[in-house]
Design a protein around this motif. Sequence first.
Motif, short mmCIF file in Angstrom:
data_model
loop_
_atom_site.label_atom_id
_atom_site.label_comp_id
_atom_site.label_asym_id
_atom_site.label_seq_id
_atom_site.Cartn_x
_atom_site.Cartn_y
_atom_site.Cartn_z
N UNK A 46 51.45 46.55 50.66
CA UNK A 46 51.08 45.60 51.80
C UNK A 46 49.88 46.31 51.68
N UNK A 47 48.80 46.66 50.27
CA UNK A 47 47.53 46.67 49.93
C UNK A 47 47.14 45.29 49.76
N UNK A 48 48.82 45.26 49.11
CA UNK A 48 47.61 43.40 48.98
C UNK A 48 47.66 42.04 48.87
N UNK A 94 41.50 43.35 55.78
CA UNK A 94 41.58 44.16 56.92
C UNK A 94 41.15 44.83 56.03
N UNK A 95 41.89 45.79 55.11
CA UNK A 95 41.73 46.89 54.46
C UNK A 95 39.95 47.60 54.46
N UNK A 110 36.86 49.89 55.34
CA UNK A 110 35.80 50.24 54.67
C UNK A 110 34.37 51.00 54.93
N UNK A 111 34.02 50.41 55.66
CA UNK A 111 32.77 51.31 55.55
C UNK A 111 33.37 52.14 56.90
N UNK A 112 33.55 51.78 57.44
CA UNK A 112 34.35 53.11 59.28
C UNK A 112 35.03 53.97 58.49
#
Length: 82
Positions: A33-35, A40-41, A45-47
């Motif tokens: 899923x992360x791959x 989108x991830x 990331x900053x938030x």
Amino acid sequence: MNQPDNGASAPSFWRRPASMALATVALITGFFLLREHWGHVLGYWPYLLLLACPLMHLMHGHGHGGHGGHRQSPERTDNNRE
């Protein structure tokens, strides 16, 4: 009837084969899923980092001793712990 307990206890949840299989499937699923959604991830990331700051303060902020009223006696401090 009560059976004698000879030291053998049930294994913990994470030592059971079904739990290990479930954890392995969850890790593999999370990896894929992360791959697939890495773009989108990275966009969020900053938030996520900004959200982590107040959460970490709430969870770990009680050990710094800056709130007053919780003073230690002079003869016992953290530095001379035995």
